[in-house]
Write an enzyme that holds these catalytic residues in place. Sequence first.
Site, PDB file in Angstrom:
ATOM      1  CD  GLU A 155      10.904  12.732  10.692  1.00 23.75           C
ATOM      2  OE1 GLU A 155       9.780  12.272  10.966  1.00 23.75           O
ATOM      3  OE2 GLU A 155      11.759  12.125  10.039  1.00 23.75           O
ATOM      4  CD  GLU A 174      14.069   0.733   7.918  1.00 25.79           C
ATOM      5  OE1 GLU A 174      14.697   1.751   8.243  1.00 25.79           O
ATOM      6  OE2 GLU A 174      14.543  -0.405   8.021  1.00 25.79           O
ATOM      7  CE  LYS A 194      -1.887   2.814   2.843  1.00 25.29           C
ATOM      8  NZ  LYS A 194      -1.786   4.048   2.048  1.00 25.29           N
ATOM      9  CB  CYS A 208      13.628   9.205   6.912  1.00 27.10           C
ATOM     10  SG  CYS A 208      14.497   8.135   5.762  1.00 27.10           S
TER      11      CYS A 208
HETATM   12  P1  NAD Z   1       2.772   8.137   7.770  1.00 29.10           P
HETATM   13  O1  NAD Z   1       3.168   7.290   8.919  1.00 29.10           O
HETATM   14  O2  NAD Z   1       1.695   9.123   7.972  1.00 29.10           O
HETATM   15  O3  NAD Z   1       2.273   7.222   6.551  1.00 29.10           O
HETATM   16  C1  NAD Z   1       3.086   6.185   6.041  1.00 29.10           C
HETATM   17  C2  NAD Z   1       2.190   5.137   5.412  1.00 29.10           C
HETATM   18  O4  NAD Z   1       1.401   4.558   6.442  1.00 29.10           O
HETATM   19  C3  NAD Z   1       1.210   5.685   4.376  1.00 29.10           C
HETATM   20  O5  NAD Z   1       1.050   4.727   3.345  1.00 29.10           O
HETATM   21  C4  NAD Z   1      -0.075   5.806   5.167  1.00 29.10           C
HETATM   22  O6  NAD Z   1      -1.237   5.722   4.367  1.00 29.10           O
HETATM   23  C5  NAD Z   1       0.034   4.609   6.083  1.00 29.10           C
HETATM   24  N1  NAD Z   1      -0.765   4.693   7.306  1.00 29.10           N
HETATM   25  C6  NAD Z   1      -1.100   5.796   8.015  1.00 29.10           C
HETATM   26  N2  NAD Z   1      -1.864   5.448   9.073  1.00 29.10           N
HETATM   27  C7  NAD Z   1      -1.997   4.098   9.030  1.00 29.10           C
HETATM   28  C8  NAD Z   1      -2.654   3.147   9.859  1.00 29.10           C
HETATM   29  N3  NAD Z   1      -3.351   3.506  10.936  1.00 29.10           N
HETATM   30  N4  NAD Z   1      -2.562   1.855   9.526  1.00 29.10           N
HETATM   31  C9  NAD Z   1      -1.867   1.460   8.449  1.00 29.10           C
HETATM   32  N5  NAD Z   1      -1.225   2.301   7.610  1.00 29.10           N
HETATM   33  C10 NAD Z   1      -1.292   3.612   7.913  1.00 29.10           C
HETATM   34  O7  NAD Z   1       4.118   8.797   7.241  1.00 29.10           O
HETATM   35  P2  NAD Z   1       4.306   9.786   6.028  1.00 29.10           P
HETATM   36  O8  NAD Z   1       3.848  11.130   6.460  1.00 29.10           O
HETATM   37  O9  NAD Z   1       3.724   9.192   4.793  1.00 29.10           O
HETATM   38  O10 NAD Z   1       5.887   9.755   5.836  1.00 29.10           O
HETATM   39  C11 NAD Z   1       6.737  10.578   6.550  1.00 29.10           C
HETATM   40  C12 NAD Z   1       7.394   9.823   7.682  1.00 29.10           C
HETATM   41  O11 NAD Z   1       8.067   8.678   7.175  1.00 29.10           O
HETATM   42  C13 NAD Z   1       8.451  10.630   8.373  1.00 29.10           C
HETATM   43  O12 NAD Z   1       8.342  10.467   9.766  1.00 29.10           O
HETATM   44  C14 NAD Z   1       9.751  10.018   7.881  1.00 29.10           C
HETATM   45  O13 NAD Z   1      10.844  10.178   8.714  1.00 29.10           O
HETATM   46  C15 NAD Z   1       9.371   8.605   7.730  1.00 29.10           C
HETATM   47  N6  NAD Z   1      10.287   7.913   6.813  1.00 29.10           N
HETATM   48  C16 NAD Z   1      11.176   6.998   7.324  1.00 29.10           C
HETATM   49  C17 NAD Z   1      12.085   6.369   6.482  1.00 29.10           C
HETATM   50  C18 NAD Z   1      13.065   5.359   7.003  1.00 29.10           C
HETATM   51  O14 NAD Z   1      13.559   4.577   6.209  1.00 29.10           O
HETATM   52  N7  NAD Z   1      13.383   5.347   8.272  1.00 29.10           N
HETATM   53  C19 NAD Z   1      12.086   6.667   5.146  1.00 29.10           C
HETATM   54  C20 NAD Z   1      11.190   7.606   4.677  1.00 29.10           C
HETATM   55  C21 NAD Z   1      10.278   8.214   5.519  1.00 29.10           C
END
Ligand code: NAD
Length: 500
Positions: free
Chosen positions: A389, A257, A182, A291
């Site tokens: 962050e 991650e 997803k 990230c």
């Molecule tokens: P997010 O957690 O809001 O969403 C990530 C994914 O999770 C999306 O596909 C979203 O639809 C899904 N999601 C959200 N709520 C959910 C739930 N209750 N159940 C299942 N899936 C759900 O994050 P974002 O805003 O899309 O991305 C930014 C974040 O990602 C930042 O905190 C960044 O640091 C992190 N990130 C980490 C890495 C890493 O490798 N460590 C890499 C890139 C981004």
Amino acid sequence: MSTTMPGSDTMPFPPNSVYIAGEWISSPDLERLPVLNPASEEVIGSIVDASPAEVEAAFAAARAALPTWSATAPGERADVLDRLADAFREHGEELAVLASREIGMPIKESRAGQADLPERVLRSTADIARNFPWEARDASGTTVIREPVGVVLGITPWNFPVHQIVAKLAPALAAGCTIVLKPAELTPLNGLFVAALCERIGVPSGVVNVLTGRGATTGEALVQSGQYDLVSFTGSLAVGRHIGAVAGDRVVRATLELGGKSPAVVLDDADVEAAVRATVRNCFTNAGQKCNAPTRLIVPEARREEAVSIAASAAAAYVLGDPLDENSTMGPLASAEQREKVLSCVEGARARGARVAGGGAVDGVNRGYFVRPAIITDVEPDDPVVQEEIFGPVLVVLGHEGEDDAVRLANDTPYGLSAEVWSGNPARAADLARRIHAGQVRVNGVRTPALPISPFGGYKASGLGRELGPFGLEEYVEVKAVLGDPSDSIPSKEEPQCVL
Ligand code: NAD
């Protein structure tokens, strides 16, 4: 497959569809969600918010495909990854343009990160799979077998959309797992594009399934379904905690991650100007929505003013504009929500007494989620702008009083994803790297090598597990020990005492 420019009405997949069991499925009953170009705020497509029925169907397809796919020879699976890499090369420009249109990433960065890097991850994972110890004897004579963990649920964020999908897809396929993916709701078209490439190169039906939808609806239904053997999540700390708790309750493996607040530590013998310029560049890639961005620049206190001035002039030189314009060096933030969050973080710091250079809205620009990059200093180490962050073009400059103090500051956040260290003395830099609590430490500005196999992942609240290379592949296998040499005769009645 069409090679029409993505973002137009013609995509290599039907509109408002999800990909399940090798079919593109749509239903008029499903809610449609618009996909926006954050540079223009125009609608560039729409997707469906997949319901529990599609979730059920996707997992059923992945489960049904598992026995055959997991029984294919590792070399055959590696060949599939190479064919997928070829398709990425052929359609790299389309993937890059689509990434720029979905999240506003400057096109040069999209080409490097959303087309070239995923292609290299696919090829390197294929090579690793060909030489992986799928079955090996240990020193005791036990046969250690690595088997696919099963059906994988992959949930990805929007900031490096194609790379993050491939970082899960490649090891899952190499290990013999099937997968339900997803992508984030801000970047779903890239996820569907990857599904179309899988279809095109003949990945067997059901091995890769892609659902679109919101996190709170489709994502939550996927996570709560209990139909997967591993969930691999990349995203925010809050959602990662939730997914980890659900997985823990079911005793299902989870790799997480999560976020970061990475330091760039500059020692007194470093080339300060080079270190500051490189840190600004690395911090502001993808408008800071990275990230592992080095968002805390920690310099000798005596050089802090000089560092702030170099950073402020480097930040002011960014050319904000259309991400598809080759001259733009910074695009918009990915969404209106992201822009509001970044603006309020910077204003909050200013209200608490911080000095801010740059930041704020862009004069005369009324469309698109653009924010000027900001350099912040004169803040306490426990200020939210230092600890949390932000995920935008914001760099905080702190002063240190020597190496021990620099290490203390570097390690003083809940996160531990990445770090950068700078010293004129290689031995000193290597020593400093060992003292930092982070999953990756980059010395004197070294970037990701051409061969992307180094483990990537976090200490502390930055996550659990690793992606890329052999460590990434290990996350997708179960390990079985078969004790007893099949060539030995039946043991005598006088067996040694059983201790374990
Ligand atoms: P997010 O957690 O809001 O969403 C990530 C994914 O999770 C999306 O596909 C979203 O639809 C899904 N999601 C959200 N709520 C959910 C739930 N209750 N159940 C299942 N899936 C759900 O994050 P974002 O805003 O899309 O991305 C930014 C974040 O990602 C930042 O905190 C960044 O640091 C992190 N990130 C980490 C890495 C890493 O490798 N460590 C890499 C890139 C981004």
